[in-house]
Design an enzyme around this catalytic site. Structure first.
Site, mmCIF file in Angstrom:
data_model
loop_
_atom_site.group_PDB
_atom_site.id
_atom_site.type_symbol
_atom_site.label_atom_id
_atom_site.label_comp_id
_atom_site.label_asym_id
_atom_site.label_seq_id
_atom_site.Cartn_x
_atom_site.Cartn_y
_atom_site.Cartn_z
ATOM 1 N N ARG A 108 0.846 -1.176 0.000
ATOM 2 C CA ARG A 108 0.000 0.000 0.000
ATOM 3 C C ARG A 108 0.886 1.232 0.000
ATOM 4 O O ARG A 108 1.761 1.367 0.852
ATOM 5 C CB ARG A 108 -0.825 -0.044 1.290
ATOM 6 C CG ARG A 108 -2.177 0.544 1.190
ATOM 7 C CD ARG A 108 -2.979 0.210 2.422
ATOM 8 N NE ARG A 108 -2.440 0.815 3.638
ATOM 9 C CZ ARG A 108 -3.204 1.318 4.609
ATOM 10 N NH1 ARG A 108 -4.515 1.291 4.497
ATOM 11 N NH2 ARG A 108 -2.670 1.810 5.687
ATOM 12 N N THR A 112 -0.826 7.676 -0.788
ATOM 13 C CA THR A 112 -2.133 7.627 -1.468
ATOM 14 C C THR A 112 -3.013 6.486 -0.934
ATOM 15 O O THR A 112 -4.210 6.466 -1.185
ATOM 16 C CB THR A 112 -1.949 7.403 -2.980
ATOM 17 O OG1 THR A 112 -1.345 6.111 -3.152
ATOM 18 C CG2 THR A 112 -1.049 8.465 -3.598
ATOM 19 N N ASP A 204 0.691 -2.116 12.510
ATOM 20 C CA ASP A 204 1.070 -2.648 11.193
ATOM 21 C C ASP A 204 1.275 -4.155 11.304
ATOM 22 O O ASP A 204 2.238 -4.625 11.920
ATOM 23 C CB ASP A 204 2.357 -1.961 10.726
ATOM 24 C CG ASP A 204 2.689 -2.330 9.291
ATOM 25 O OD1 ASP A 204 2.770 -3.543 8.987
ATOM 26 O OD2 ASP A 204 2.854 -1.422 8.465
ATOM 27 N N ASP A 207 4.656 -5.678 9.962
ATOM 28 C CA ASP A 207 5.794 -5.376 10.844
ATOM 29 C C ASP A 207 5.735 -6.193 12.128
ATOM 30 O O ASP A 207 6.760 -6.658 12.633
ATOM 31 C CB ASP A 207 5.819 -3.886 11.193
ATOM 32 C CG ASP A 207 6.357 -3.048 10.052
ATOM 33 O OD1 ASP A 207 6.957 -3.623 9.114
ATOM 34 O OD2 ASP A 207 6.169 -1.815 10.080
#
Ligand code: PRP
Ligand code: URA
Length: 213
Positions: A108, A112, A204, A207
């Site tokens: 991603r 944006t 995340d 991660d």
């Protein structure tokens, strides 16, 4: 299970909810996080695969012969969306050890939030398999929508999508673009923040699974 839309379900089982709480905790380390993602995937997979086709075969017990069901048809395809979807694969394979595994690489864009595909390799014949797509996070829905479009372009038809935490906007968008896809969500969270992260979420996922923060 709670039905949210036609083909969209939230897996409300207390064991799944308990494990999601452990994932959310910022003090849960990589090792434990990985194991819990695996366990949740197995529990969600158990719910999502309850309609697998079966056929009766003859088996001889120590007592007598009988007809008894086994899973019928082509082997399943498990398709994780890289990277974070990889963390759910062992949980699904624990249920269906001889499933084939494909991969779709998506990242991603941090500004944006648009998804970009960088890899796609699927087991053939994909059109004859039940396909289980995994990704722990469904945020804007962009990555899941594009990954599923790509699988359909390759011929995939019977698709189930499993995600541990989802934002309402992402679920709605995914369902409107791919209403034929069965969607299983572990928990529907409140909203997205200005960085398109799920709130309260778990941070995340990639991660936390791979220890890359
Ligand atoms: C995360 C997550 C999903 C995606 C969800 O992946 O694992 O694939 O974001 O966001 P969306 O619904 O708004 O598209 P990311 O792009 O961070 O890649 P990674 O798994 O390699 O870290
Ligand atoms: N991707 C993640 O890993 N977490 C989020 O909250 C949103 C997208």
């Amino acid at each position: 299970m709670k039905q949210l839309y036609e083909n969209v379900f939230e897996c409300t089982h207390p064991l799944i909810q308990h494990k999601i709480t452990m994932l959310r905790n910022k003090d849960t380390g990589t090792n434990e996080f990985r194991s819990i993602v695996e366990e949740i995937a197995m529990l969600m997979g158990f719910e999502a695969l309850q309609d697998l086709p079966t056929e009766d075969i003859e088996v001889e017990t120590p007592i007598e012969k009988c007809m008894s069901p086994v899973i019928a048809g082509r082997k399943l395809a498990v398709v994780p969306i890289l990277r974070a979807g990889l963390g759910m694969v062992p949980g699904i394979l624990a249920l269906t050890p001889s499933a084939k595994v494909g991969h779709i690489g998506m990242y991603r864009d941090e500004e944006t939030f648009e998804p970009h595909e960088y890899f796609c390799k699927l087991p053939r014949p994909i059109e004859e398999r039940i396909i289980v797509v995994t990704d722990p996070m469904l945020a804007t829905g962009g990555s899941a929508i594009d990954a599923i479009s790509q699988i359909k372009k390759h011929g995939g038809k019977r698709i189930k999508f499993l995600s541990i935490i989802a934002a309402p906007a992402g679920i709605e968008k995914l369902h409107s673009v791919h209403p034929d896809v069965e969607v299983y969500i572990g928990h529907v969270d409140r909203c997205l923040n200005e960085s398109a992260y799920i709130c309260p979420g778990l941070g995340d996922a990639g991660d936390r699974i791979f220890g890359t923060k």
